[in-house]
Structures are given as structure tokens and as C-alpha cells.
Motif scaffolding. Structure first.
Motif, mmCIF file in Angstrom:
data_model
loop_
_atom_site.group_PDB
_atom_site.id
_atom_site.type_symbol
_atom_site.label_atom_id
_atom_site.label_comp_id
_atom_site.label_asym_id
_atom_site.label_seq_id
_atom_site.Cartn_x
_atom_site.Cartn_y
_atom_site.Cartn_z
ATOM 1 N N ARG A 41 75.277 -2.018 -22.115
ATOM 2 C CA ARG A 41 76.660 -1.888 -22.597
ATOM 3 C C ARG A 41 76.803 -0.657 -23.487
ATOM 4 O O ARG A 41 77.739 0.126 -23.342
ATOM 5 C CB ARG A 41 77.066 -3.155 -23.351
ATOM 6 C CG ARG A 41 78.480 -3.171 -23.835
ATOM 7 C CD ARG A 41 78.917 -4.531 -24.370
ATOM 8 N NE ARG A 41 77.960 -5.216 -25.220
ATOM 9 C CZ ARG A 41 77.150 -6.201 -24.823
ATOM 10 N NH1 ARG A 41 77.160 -6.628 -23.582
ATOM 11 N NH2 ARG A 41 76.326 -6.778 -25.683
ATOM 12 N N TRP A 45 78.965 2.708 -22.599
ATOM 13 C CA TRP A 45 80.024 3.177 -23.500
ATOM 14 C C TRP A 45 79.806 4.640 -23.883
ATOM 15 O O TRP A 45 80.729 5.443 -23.873
ATOM 16 C CB TRP A 45 80.111 2.302 -24.745
ATOM 17 C CG TRP A 45 81.182 2.760 -25.681
ATOM 18 C CD1 TRP A 45 81.028 3.456 -26.843
ATOM 19 C CD2 TRP A 45 82.589 2.593 -25.504
ATOM 20 N NE1 TRP A 45 82.239 3.719 -27.407
ATOM 21 C CE2 TRP A 45 83.226 3.208 -26.612
ATOM 22 C CE3 TRP A 45 83.372 1.979 -24.528
ATOM 23 C CZ2 TRP A 45 84.605 3.221 -26.753
ATOM 24 C CZ3 TRP A 45 84.751 1.993 -24.675
ATOM 25 C CH2 TRP A 45 85.352 2.612 -25.781
ATOM 26 N N THR A 49 82.416 7.608 -23.013
ATOM 27 C CA THR A 49 83.154 8.326 -24.058
ATOM 28 C C THR A 49 82.547 9.677 -24.410
ATOM 29 O O THR A 49 83.192 10.492 -25.062
ATOM 30 C CB THR A 49 83.222 7.484 -25.343
ATOM 31 O OG1 THR A 49 81.895 7.301 -25.854
ATOM 32 C CG2 THR A 49 83.888 6.136 -25.089
ATOM 33 N N PRO A 60 82.802 -0.893 -28.448
ATOM 34 C CA PRO A 60 83.004 -2.221 -27.878
ATOM 35 C C PRO A 60 82.370 -3.324 -28.726
ATOM 36 O O PRO A 60 81.282 -3.165 -29.267
ATOM 37 C CB PRO A 60 82.308 -2.122 -26.524
ATOM 38 C CG PRO A 60 81.215 -1.124 -26.741
ATOM 39 C CD PRO A 60 81.757 -0.136 -27.744
ATOM 40 N N VAL A 115 87.586 -3.082 -27.581
ATOM 41 C CA VAL A 115 87.320 -1.836 -28.287
ATOM 42 C C VAL A 115 87.991 -1.929 -29.653
ATOM 43 O O VAL A 115 89.201 -2.192 -29.748
ATOM 44 C CB VAL A 115 87.840 -0.622 -27.493
ATOM 45 C CG1 VAL A 115 87.551 0.674 -28.244
ATOM 46 C CG2 VAL A 115 87.212 -0.595 -26.103
ATOM 47 N N TRP A 130 89.358 7.446 -20.587
ATOM 48 C CA TRP A 130 88.448 6.313 -20.402
ATOM 49 C C TRP A 130 88.911 5.452 -19.242
ATOM 50 O O TRP A 130 88.107 5.000 -18.432
ATOM 51 C CB TRP A 130 88.346 5.473 -21.675
ATOM 52 C CG TRP A 130 87.809 6.186 -22.874
ATOM 53 C CD1 TRP A 130 87.100 7.358 -22.903
ATOM 54 C CD2 TRP A 130 87.952 5.778 -24.226
ATOM 55 N NE1 TRP A 130 86.793 7.701 -24.193
ATOM 56 C CE2 TRP A 130 87.297 6.747 -25.027
ATOM 57 C CE3 TRP A 130 88.554 4.698 -24.853
ATOM 58 C CZ2 TRP A 130 87.234 6.654 -26.411
ATOM 59 C CZ3 TRP A 130 88.491 4.609 -26.231
ATOM 60 C CH2 TRP A 130 87.835 5.570 -27.008
#
Length: 142
Positions: A41, A45, A49, A60, A115, A130
Motif C-alpha cells: 500500500r 501510494w 503520488t 492513505p 486519504v 491521482w
């Protein structure tokens, strides 16, 4: 090291089960699966990003997670960890995870991630960039 692909599972990581991830019988402990999925995860992310997780950046937070244990994995097994985002909303997304041994799942999970700003807990909307990146990976707006 995580690798990305344009397949059904855009985040893939090879892993060899460590003794520290096992119970006294050499089976993967249920909490280790969650830690391995957390690593995916975070890697996803950061790839999405282009920035590392940090207290002064949105990131997150798991709001809900459901795990299915299908068959055991053991110490020293060479496994593949996968992650994909299946849907997203204004400030949240849903990810599926799997730990595969010889191509078959041992454990799967689904998490709802929100988020948030790490300093205040305030929800942060997904940016257009995103959202576009998630759609390019196969996720759909819900």
C-alpha cells in the motif's frame, strides 16, 4: 523492491517468507500478511503520488480491511505479493491484495483507504492526476 506493471495487478513484489513472519510452527502469522500488504500500500501510494509518505503530506489510512486466509504459506516460501486499486471515490479508494504461492492465492484482502492529512486527520480529495493514474491502472470511479 516493488515493481509496477500494466497488468490486472499493477503493484507486484517478490518476497521470501522470513522466520520473523511465522508462528512457532513455521506458518505465516496472520499479522504478517497485513504488514506485507501495508508495504505494498505504501509503495503504491508513493508510486502514485511521486512522493514519500511524510507527516506533512496527505496519505492513505486504512478505514476497513477484510482478510481471507485460503491456505498456509511457510517459512522460506518464495511468494508473490500483489496489489491493485479497484475503485475510488472523492477521498477514498478500495484496494485488493493477494499473497500468491506457486501462482495460487494463500491470502487475499480488500481495504478501504481514506486519504487524510496526517497532522489533522482531515480527508483530502484525490487530485485529478491521482484519479487519472488510478483509472490508467484499471480502477473505476464509484
Amino acid at each position: 523492491m516493488a515493481r509496477t506493471s500494466e497488468s490486472a495487478r499493477p503493484m507486484i513484489r517478490d518476497h521470501v517468507i522470513r522466520w520473523s513472519e511465522c508462528d512457532l510452527y513455521g506458518h505465516v502469522n496472520h499479522t504478517a500478511y497485513l504488514t506485507l500488504f501495508e508495504d505494498l500500500r505504501v509503495a503504491h501510494w508513493q508510486a502514485l503520488t511521486g512522493a514519500a509518505l511524510a507527516p506533512d503530506r496527505p496519505g492513505p489510512v486504512v478505514a476497513q480491511i477484510e482478510v481471507r486466509y485460503l491456505r498456509g504459506a511457510r517459512f522460506n516460501d518464495a511468494v508473490v505479493l500483489t496489489c491493485r486499486t479497484i475503485s475510488f471515490r472523492r477521498s477514498s479508494y478500495v484496494q485488493d491484495y493477494a499473497l500468491l504461492l506457486d501462482g495460487a492465492p494463500c491470502c487475499t484482502a480488500r481495504a478501504v483507504c481514506v486519504v487524510t492529512r496526517q497532522d489533522s486527520g482531515e480527508k483530502v480529495p484525490l487530485t485529478e492526476a491521482w484519479r487519472a493514474a488510478l483509472e490508467a491502472q484499471g480502477a473505476v470511479a464509484a
